[in-house]
Design an enzyme around this catalytic site. Structure first.
Site, PDB file in Angstrom:
ATOM      1  N   GLN A  99       0.959  -1.213  -0.005  1.00 37.73           N
ATOM      2  CA  GLN A  99       0.068   0.022   0.243  1.00 37.73           C
ATOM      3  C   GLN A  99       1.012   1.107  -0.091  1.00 37.73           C
ATOM      4  OE1 GLN A  99      -2.115   1.821   3.409  1.00 37.73           O
ATOM      5  NE2 GLN A  99      -3.994   0.966   2.420  1.00 37.73           N
ATOM      6  N   TYR A 170      -5.696  10.719   4.340  1.00 38.66           N
ATOM      7  CA  TYR A 170      -4.380  10.959   3.981  1.00 38.66           C
ATOM      8  C   TYR A 170      -4.345  11.452   2.363  1.00 38.66           C
ATOM      9  CZ  TYR A 170      -3.596   7.597   7.689  1.00 38.66           C
ATOM     10  OH  TYR A 170      -3.686   6.836   8.745  1.00 38.66           O
ATOM     11  N   ARG A 318      -8.446  -6.082  12.120  1.00 35.71           N
ATOM     12  CA  ARG A 318      -8.013  -6.631  13.724  1.00 35.71           C
ATOM     13  C   ARG A 318      -8.326  -8.138  13.759  1.00 35.71           C
ATOM     14  NH1 ARG A 318     -11.392  -1.697  16.683  1.00 35.71           N
ATOM     15  NH2 ARG A 318     -10.368   0.081  15.420  1.00 35.71           N
TER      16      ARG A 318
END
Length: 331
Positions: A99, A170, A318
């Site tokens: 990424q 971002y 998670r």
């Protein structure tokens, strides 16, 4: 069960439809170099039968850091470690993409010294308590170069592809958002103008790395900000991107100021997959394979989502931190 059926995206013949969503690891050197600890971390994950692994956000520029000890891909000095990491995935027969990210208006000032925090426009960030400096046209061109060079390094290291991080507040999502991008030049204004930087990065990566090198996208489907990117604007963006050739699109949402991207207290199946309604809207607009992320926890919910045909793959973060071999256990 559809989760365990193979899926081909961007020429990658994935063994199943499970994706490990990009997750900040906090396991690199301060300058972003790969460590033995990071290798150990991914060795465990690579043994978990996950169809596709997306690395934690790799920084394309040293002045765009969002957290300490994040993976770096902005220098050829990173190549030996990146090659070692890519080889790990190859040895395990696992598909992995990097990424590519820059913090934009969510860059942490303490991590970049006295340098300016850069963004498309000088719009105050409540979460960071700062006003970034608006990028010049020259700086935008240089940033495009940084993303393209980072993709070249990923390819040279041996990764199967890259994902452009255009979510979560971002830099690339700053450009897409009408809240954080109020430019009046070619990189602002209309939806087309705000999407321009994504298209130019995509086309230049293809020109440098070849059309067989998969480019994925992580896209905000909403921000939760008044005047920000909402599902209707996400639809307009996806219409522009639909025929460009992205290998897959991961549907997410939120920025630091609203926190929609990471919700806690997922107590039941109805709490899971909170971006599914947005994915359903995008599905009607595009033939790009869709990956859904956001609060997915149970095999039962995964089955419902994939059987509906709304998305092609599911992405989790998670659950794989807690149980790297989750897919193996589900199988």
């Amino acid at each position: 069960m559809k989760l365990f059926e193979p899926m081909t995206i961007g020429g990658m013949n994935l063994p199943n439809r499970a994706v490990r969503s990009a997750t900040y690891e906090n396991r690199c050197e301060p300058d972003g170099k790969v460590t033995d600890e990071l290798i150990r971390f991914y060795t465990v994950l690579a043994g978990g039968d996950i169809g596709l692994i997306i690395t934690g956000n790799a920084m394309v520029h040293p002045w765009g850091l969002t957290a300490p000890n994040a993976l770096g891909i902005y220098s050829d000095d990173h190549l030996p470690g990146l090659t070692r990491l890519a080889q790990l995935f190859q040895d395990h027969g696992v598909y992995a993409v990097v990424q590519l990210s820059h913090g934009g208006r969510q860059t942490v000032p303490d991590l970049i010294g006295d340098r300016d925090v850069l963004a498309p426009s000088a719009v105050y960030s409540r979460s960071m308590k700062l006003t970034p400096r608006e990028m010049t046209g020259k700086e935008i061109k240089e940033m495009i170069d940084d993303f393209v060079s980072a993709a070249e390094r990923a390819q040279k290291a041996g990764f199967h592809g890259v994902q452009l991080h255009a979510a979560h507040g971002y830099l690339l999502s700053n450009f897409l958002s009408p809240f954080s991008n109020v430019r009046t030049d070619d990189y602002g204004g209309s939806t087309e103008g705000r999407t321009r930087i994504l298209i130019e990065i995509f086309e230049r990566i293809q020109a440098r790395c070849g059309k067989d090198f998969p480019i994925l996208l992580k896209l905000n489907s909403e921000e939760g900000l008044r005047g920000g990117l909402d599902p209707e604007e996400a639809v307009r963006i996806v219409r522009i991107l639909d025929h460009k050739g992205f290998a897959a699109m991961e549907v997410s949402g939120g920025v630091y100021e609203t926190g929609l991207s990471t919700r806690t207290k997922i107590k039941s199946r109805k709490d899971e997959a909170y971006f599914l309604p947005n994915a359903e809207r995008l599905r009607r607009e595009t033939k790009i394979p869709l990956i859904l992320v956001g609060g997915i926890r149970s095999m039962e919910r995964v089955k419902e989502i994939l059987d509906s045909g709304t998305v092609d793959m599911i992405s989790m973060c998670r659950p794989f931190i807690r149980e790297p071999s989750l897919i193996k256990r589900w199988k």
